[in-house]
Scaffold this motif. Structure first.
Motif, PDB file in Angstrom:
ATOM      1  N   ASN A  38       0.818  -1.212   0.000  1.00 39.78           N
ATOM      2  CA  ASN A  38       0.000   0.000   0.000  1.00 39.78           C
ATOM      3  C   ASN A  38       0.854   1.267   0.000  1.00 39.78           C
ATOM      4  OD1 ASN A  38      -2.476  -1.307  -0.094  1.00 39.78           O
ATOM      5  ND2 ASN A  38      -2.733  -1.346   2.126  1.00 39.78           N
ATOM      6  N   THR A  39       1.912   1.289   0.819  1.00 41.76           N
ATOM      7  CA  THR A  39       2.763   2.487   0.847  1.00 41.76           C
ATOM      8  C   THR A  39       3.524   2.643  -0.470  1.00 41.76           C
ATOM      9  OG1 THR A  39       4.530   1.226   1.946  1.00 41.76           O
ATOM     10  CG2 THR A  39       3.030   2.477   3.352  1.00 41.76           C
ATOM     11  N   TYR A  40       3.926   1.533  -1.066  1.00 41.22           N
ATOM     12  CA  TYR A  40       4.616   1.613  -2.357  1.00 41.22           C
ATOM     13  C   TYR A  40       3.675   2.144  -3.433  1.00 41.22           C
ATOM     14  CZ  TYR A  40       7.563   0.375  -6.337  1.00 41.22           C
ATOM     15  OH  TYR A  40       8.332   0.430  -7.480  1.00 41.22           O
ATOM     16  N   ASP A  41       2.449   1.634  -3.464  1.00 40.00           N
ATOM     17  CA  ASP A  41       1.483   2.095  -4.458  1.00 40.00           C
ATOM     18  C   ASP A  41       1.138   3.568  -4.252  1.00 40.00           C
ATOM     19  OD1 ASP A  41       1.506  -0.377  -5.595  1.00 40.00           O
ATOM     20  OD2 ASP A  41      -0.440  -1.018  -4.830  1.00 40.00           O
ATOM     21  N   ASN A  42       1.094   4.017  -3.011  1.00 39.86           N
ATOM     22  CA  ASN A  42       0.872   5.437  -2.746  1.00 39.86           C
ATOM     23  C   ASN A  42       2.036   6.272  -3.275  1.00 39.86           C
ATOM     24  OD1 ASN A  42      -1.607   5.114  -1.427  1.00 39.86           O
ATOM     25  ND2 ASN A  42      -0.637   4.775   0.554  1.00 39.86           N
ATOM     26  N   ALA A  43       3.254   5.745  -3.142  1.00 38.36           N
ATOM     27  CA  ALA A  43       4.432   6.444  -3.675  1.00 38.36           C
ATOM     28  C   ALA A  43       4.373   6.517  -5.195  1.00 38.36           C
ATOM     29  CB  ALA A  43       5.713   5.738  -3.217  1.00 38.36           C
ATOM     30  N   VAL A  44       3.898   5.451  -5.842  1.00 43.75           N
ATOM     31  CA  VAL A  44       3.733   5.448  -7.299  1.00 43.75           C
ATOM     32  C   VAL A  44       2.662   6.462  -7.706  1.00 43.75           C
ATOM     33  CG1 VAL A  44       3.093   4.060  -9.306  1.00 43.75           C
ATOM     34  CG2 VAL A  44       4.487   3.045  -7.493  1.00 43.75           C
ATOM     35  N   LEU A  45       1.601   6.547  -6.914  1.00 41.01           N
ATOM     36  CA  LEU A  45       0.530   7.505  -7.169  1.00 41.01           C
ATOM     37  C   LEU A  45       1.060   8.943  -7.108  1.00 41.01           C
ATOM     38  CD1 LEU A  45      -2.582   7.990  -7.522  1.00 41.01           C
ATOM     39  CD2 LEU A  45      -2.694   8.095  -5.009  1.00 41.01           C
ATOM     40  N   TYR A  46       1.886   9.234  -6.112  1.00 43.37           N
ATOM     41  CA  TYR A  46       2.469  10.576  -5.993  1.00 43.37           C
ATOM     42  C   TYR A  46       3.447  10.840  -7.134  1.00 43.37           C
ATOM     43  CZ  TYR A  46       4.880  14.599  -3.976  1.00 43.37           C
ATOM     44  OH  TYR A  46       5.419  15.840  -3.769  1.00 43.37           O
ATOM     45  N   ASN A  47       4.188   9.821  -7.523  1.00 44.96           N
ATOM     46  CA  ASN A  47       5.113   9.948  -8.651  1.00 44.96           C
ATOM     47  C   ASN A  47       4.361  10.289  -9.937  1.00 44.96           C
ATOM     48  OD1 ASN A  47       7.988   9.476  -9.602  1.00 44.96           O
ATOM     49  ND2 ASN A  47       6.913   8.028 -10.914  1.00 44.96           N
ATOM     50  N   ASP A  48       3.145   9.775 -10.072  1.00 47.32           N
ATOM     51  CA  ASP A  48       2.297  10.096 -11.217  1.00 47.32           C
ATOM     52  C   ASP A  48       2.031  11.596 -11.262  1.00 47.32           C
ATOM     53  OD1 ASP A  48       0.177   9.285 -13.335  1.00 47.32           O
ATOM     54  OD2 ASP A  48      -1.016  10.363 -11.839  1.00 47.32           O
ATOM     55  N   TYR A  49       1.756  12.180 -10.111  1.00 51.88           N
ATOM     56  CA  TYR A  49       1.523  13.626 -10.032  1.00 51.88           C
ATOM     57  C   TYR A  49       2.773  14.404 -10.437  1.00 51.88           C
ATOM     58  CZ  TYR A  49       1.844  18.086  -7.530  1.00 51.88           C
ATOM     59  OH  TYR A  49       2.101  19.391  -7.188  1.00 51.88           O
ATOM     60  N   ILE A  50       3.935  13.943  -9.982  1.00 50.25           N
ATOM     61  CA  ILE A  50       5.191  14.638 -10.277  1.00 50.25           C
ATOM     62  C   ILE A  50       5.474  14.631 -11.783  1.00 50.25           C
ATOM     63  CG2 ILE A  50       7.684  14.620  -9.927  1.00 50.25           C
ATOM     64  CD1 ILE A  50       6.119  15.514  -7.479  1.00 50.25           C
ATOM     65  N   ILE A  51       5.371  13.472 -12.410  1.00 49.04           N
ATOM     66  CA  ILE A  51       5.660  13.373 -13.848  1.00 49.04           C
ATOM     67  C   ILE A  51       4.653  14.180 -14.655  1.00 49.04           C
ATOM     68  CG2 ILE A  51       5.995  11.807 -15.787  1.00 49.04           C
ATOM     69  CD1 ILE A  51       8.057  11.578 -13.508  1.00 49.04           C
ATOM     70  N   ASP A  52       3.392  14.103 -14.255  1.00 48.51           N
ATOM     71  CA  ASP A  52       2.349  14.854 -14.959  1.00 48.51           C
ATOM     72  C   ASP A  52       2.619  16.356 -14.884  1.00 48.51           C
ATOM     73  OD1 ASP A  52      -0.547  14.922 -16.118  1.00 48.51           O
ATOM     74  OD2 ASP A  52      -0.620  16.287 -14.383  1.00 48.51           O
ATOM     75  N   LYS A  53       3.003  16.854 -13.723  1.00 48.97           N
ATOM     76  CA  LYS A  53       3.250  18.289 -13.564  1.00 48.97           C
ATOM     77  C   LYS A  53       4.506  18.725 -14.336  1.00 48.97           C
ATOM     78  CE  LYS A  53       3.451  22.006 -10.135  1.00 48.97           C
ATOM     79  NZ  LYS A  53       2.441  22.800 -10.878  1.00 48.97           N
ATOM     80  N   ILE A  54       5.530  17.875 -14.369  1.00 49.48           N
ATOM     81  CA  ILE A  54       6.722  18.203 -15.166  1.00 49.48           C
ATOM     82  C   ILE A  54       6.322  18.384 -16.634  1.00 49.48           C
ATOM     83  CG2 ILE A  54       8.901  17.302 -16.071  1.00 49.48           C
ATOM     84  CD1 ILE A  54       9.347  15.981 -13.347  1.00 49.48           C
ATOM     85  N   ILE A  55       5.507  17.469 -17.142  1.00 46.47           N
ATOM     86  CA  ILE A  55       5.050  17.564 -18.530  1.00 46.47           C
ATOM     87  C   ILE A  55       4.259  18.856 -18.741  1.00 46.47           C
ATOM     88  CG2 ILE A  55       3.521  16.540 -20.274  1.00 46.47           C
ATOM     89  CD1 ILE A  55       4.294  13.797 -19.145  1.00 46.47           C
ATOM     90  N   ASN A  56       3.402  19.184 -17.777  1.00 43.56           N
ATOM     91  CA  ASN A  56       2.599  20.412 -17.902  1.00 43.56           C
ATOM     92  C   ASN A  56       3.497  21.656 -17.951  1.00 43.56           C
ATOM     93  OD1 ASN A  56       0.248  18.914 -17.854  1.00 43.56           O
ATOM     94  ND2 ASN A  56      -0.100  19.211 -15.661  1.00 43.56           N
ATOM     95  N   GLU A  57       4.524  21.667 -17.120  1.00 40.02           N
ATOM     96  CA  GLU A  57       5.440  22.815 -17.090  1.00 40.02           C
ATOM     97  C   GLU A  57       6.154  22.971 -18.435  1.00 40.02           C
ATOM     98  OE1 GLU A  57       5.837  25.088 -14.872  1.00 40.02           O
ATOM     99  OE2 GLU A  57       4.763  24.253 -13.156  1.00 40.02           O
ATOM    100  N   ILE A  58       6.585  21.849 -19.011  1.00 35.44           N
ATOM    101  CA  ILE A  58       7.295  21.915 -20.296  1.00 35.44           C
ATOM    102  C   ILE A  58       6.330  22.278 -21.417  1.00 35.44           C
ATOM    103  CG2 ILE A  58       8.766  20.642 -21.901  1.00 35.44           C
ATOM    104  CD1 ILE A  58       9.921  21.224 -19.050  1.00 35.44           C
TER     105      ILE A  58
END
Length: 524
Positions: free
Chosen positions: A400-420
Motif C-alpha cells: 500500500n505504501t509503495y502504491d501510494n508512492a507510485v501515485l504521488y510519482n504520477d503527479y510529479i511526472i504529470d506536472k513536469i510535462i505540464n510545465e514543459i
C-alpha cells in the motif's frame, strides 16, 4: 611480576567453548536446515578451527585472552551479519551488496534500518551478544594474567607463518563463501575505484567531437527525468489492477508508453553508469567523459541538472559526477525526506531563463524506500487489502505504501510535462526509472537485489511525451512501443530525439531509429 601459565591439553574444552559459545550451533542449525548453505557453514567451521589452532600457539595467558577477545567478537559480528542478510534477502552478502553499502549515506542507512529491522533480527543479535559474552567469561576465568604482548611475536614467528601457510590454500578454495574475505576485497576494490574517479579530469565537453545539432528556429527544451526504484508492474499505465497513474492516464493519447524496457542492473550506481554514458555491456569501462550532459554541452545547449537526491560528495555517486559538467546543478534535498515537488521551483526558474536551447536532467527520489516517506499524507490513498500471494500484514502495508508512492510519482511526472508544455517550445519529456523493485510480487519481501534479480527489479517504465512542434520535426523514426530495449543504450535514443549526431552514434541502439536492432544484433 605476574606468573605465567602455559596452556594444557585439558584446556581444549574452554578454548573451543570460547569460539563456539551458543551462537555457532544456532548458526549451523539455521544454515543447514533452513537456508541450505552447507558450504558456507564449512567455511565458517574451518575458520573457527584456524583460530583455535592459532590460539594454542600463545604461551602466555594475556596473549591468549587478547586474541580470544578480538577474534571471537570479530567472528561473531561476521556470522551475525551473514545470517541477518540471509534472513532479510534470502541470499548471501556479495561484493555488489558491499559496494552499494559503501555508496550509502546516513539517511539511506536510517531508512534501511527502519524498513528491515525486525524483532527476529533483534532477538538474533541479542542471542549472539549474550552467547559470546558467556563464552568469553568461561574461557577468560582460566586465563587472567597480563603479560607484554610484544614477546609473543619473537617467540612464535615461525609457528605463525606455518599456520598461515597451512590455511592459505583452503581459504582460497572457500573465499567466495566467506564474508570476511568478501568484505576486505570489496573495500579495497571500492577505494581503488574511488581514487581513480577522484583523479579524473572531468571536461565540459568530454571526449565528444564533431557533434552536429540540426539547426532550428524554434526554442528547444529537452527534459530527461530519472526515476528511482519504480517498477512498471505497479503502474496503472502498464495495466496494474490499481489505478496508480490517474493523471498520466488522462494524457495517454499524447504519450508513448514503451512496454518492454529493462534496466541493466537492479541498483542505481551501476545502472546509471551505463544509462547516462557511452559505457555498456559491450564496453563496460566507465566513460565519465562521454556522458549525456557532455554530449549536449558539445551541441551548444545550456545544460541543467536538478536533483532531489543528496549529492553526498564530489565523486561519490554517478549522477553527482555527471552533474559537474552541467551549466547549473541544483540539489533540493538535504534531509532525504523532502518530497519530489521540491524540484518544481528550480525547474520553473530554469524555464524562464533566456537560453533558447536547454537540456534539463531531473533526478527524482521516486519510490525509493522507505516508501511512506516518498509522499505527503494527502496521497495515502491505498489502505485496503492488496492482491498478493503473500498474505500477511507487513506485505499488505508495504504494498500500500509503495502504491501510494507510485501515485504521488504520477503527479510529479504529470506536472513536469505540464510545465514543459507551457513553455511553447520544441520539446520532449522522457521518463524512465533507474531500476525496478519487487514489492511482495514474486518474493516474500520488498527490495531490489541483483543476486536475486527478479523481473520486477529490471522491468521499468519508459514514457515519452512530445510537444506538437517536436512532432513536426519527426523524420524517419519508428515509434513502436513494443520494441525490446535496455537503457544502457539510452544515450543513442536521447541523441536521436534531440536531433544530435556524433561519430559514435549507433542507430541500432536507438529505440526510435529505423535502423534499430535488438541487443544481440547490434553492430558497432
Amino acid at each position: 611480576m605476574l606468573m605465567e601459565y602455559p596452556l594444557k591439553k585439558k584446556d581444549l574444552f574452554f578454548l573451543l567453548w570460547s569460539f563456539i559459545g551458543l551462537w555457532v550451533p544456532f548458526l549451523l542449525i539455521f544454515y543447514t536446515f533452513f537456508l541450505d548453505k552447507k558450504r558456507t557453514v564449512l567455511t565458517y567451521l574451518f575458520f573457527m578451527l584456524l583460530l583455535g589452532v592459532l590460539n594454542f600457539l600463545f604461551k602466555k595467558r594475556a596473549h591468549f585472552c587478547y586474541f580470544l577477545l578480538t577474534s571471537s567478537v570479530v567472528f561473531s559480528i561476521f556470522t551475525y551479519l551473514d545470517l541477518a542478510h540471509f534472513t532479510i534477502f534470502k541470499n548471501s552478502i556479495t561484493a555488489s551488496t558491499l559496494y552499494i553499502l559503501q555508496e550509502t549515506n546516513g539517511n539511506e542507512s536510517k531508512e534501511f534500518m527502519t524498513m528491515y529491522l525486525s524483532p527476529k533480527l533483534l532477538i538474533m543479535g541479542i542471542t549472539h551478544v549474550l552467547a559470546i559474552v558467556f563464552g568469553l567469561i568461561v574461557a577468560s576465568k582460566r586465563y587472567t594474567s597480563i603479560i607484554a604482548l610484544r614477546k609473543f611475536i619473537f617467540e612464535n614467528t615461525y609457528s605463525i607463518i606455518a599456520v598461515c601457510l597451512f590455511c592459505f590454500i583452503p581459504l582460497i578454495a572457500f573465499k567466495m563463501n566467506f564474508l570476511p574475505f568478501t568484505v576486505v576485497k570489496s573495500v579495497i576494490d571500492f577505494r581503488t575505484e574511488r581514487n581513480k574517479l577522484s583523479q579524473l579530469a572531468i571536461q565540459k565537453k568530454g571526449n565528444f567531437d564533431k557533434v552536429i545539432h540540426k539547426k532550428s528556429d524554434e526554442k528547444e527544451v529537452y527534459v530527461l527525468v530519472v526515476g528511482e526504484s519504480t517498477t512498471r508492474t505497479h503502474m496503472g499505465l502498464y495495466d496494474y489492477y490499481r489505478q496508480t497513474n490517474p493523471l498520466l492516464t488522462k494524457k495517454k493519447e499524447d504519450l508513448l508508453i514503451y512496454k518492454n524496457v529493462r534496466s541493466p542492473h537492479t541498483h542505481t550506481i551501476a545502472s546509471l553508469e551505463k544509462a547516462l554514458t557511452l559505457g555498456d555491456y559491450d564496453k563496460p569501462k566507465k566513460q565519465f567523459n562521454s556522458t549525456i550532459v557532455q554530449l549536449f554541452n558539445s551541441a551548444e545547449f545550456d545544460t541543467y541538472f536538478i536533483s532531489n537526491q543528496n549529492p553526498i560528495g564530489l565523486y561519490e555517486t554517478t549522477a553527482t559526477l555527471i552533474s559537474k559538467t552541467s551549466s547549473k546543478s541544483i540539489f533540493t534535498n538535504s534531509a532525504w525526506s523532502v518530497h519530489d515537488d521540491a524540484i518544481f521551483e528550480p525547474l520553473q526558474k530554469v524555464l524562464k531563463e533566456k537560453s533558447t536551447k536547454k537540456f534539463i536532467m531531473i533526478h527524482l527520489m521516486g519510490t525509493h524506500l522507505y516508501y511512506s516517506n516518498r509522499y505527503p499524507k494527502s496521497y495515502a490513498f491505498f489502505n485496503d487489502k492488496p492482491k498478493t500471494k503473500f498474505n500477511h500484514e507487513l506485505a499488505h502495508q508495504t504494498i500500500n505504501t509503495y502504491d501510494n508512492a507510485v501515485l504521488y510519482n504520477d503527479y510529479i511526472i504529470d506536472k513536469i510535462i505540464n510545465e514543459i508544455e507551457t513553455s511553447n517550445s520544441k520539446s520532449y519529456v522522457l521518463y524512465f526509472s533507474d531500476h525496478g523493485e519487487d514489492v511482495y510480487e514474486t518474493i516474500d519481501n520488498a527490495l531490489h537485489d541483483e543476486t536475486i534479480g527478479t523481473a520486477p527489479m529490471y522491468d521499468i517504465p519508459f514514457i515519452l511525451w512530445r510537444s506538437d512542434l517536436h512532432k513536426k520535426e519527426q523524420t524517419n523514426w519508428i515509434l513502436d512501443t513494443d520494441r525490446a530495449y535496455n537503457i544502457e543504450d539510452l544515450i543513442h535514443t536521447v541523441a536521436d530525439l534531440s536531433f544530435i549526431q556524433f561519430p559514435r552514434f549507433n542507430g541500432h541502439k536507438s529505440i526510435i531509429n529505423s535502423q534499430y536492432k535488438k541487443k544481440d544484433e547490434h553492430k558497432e
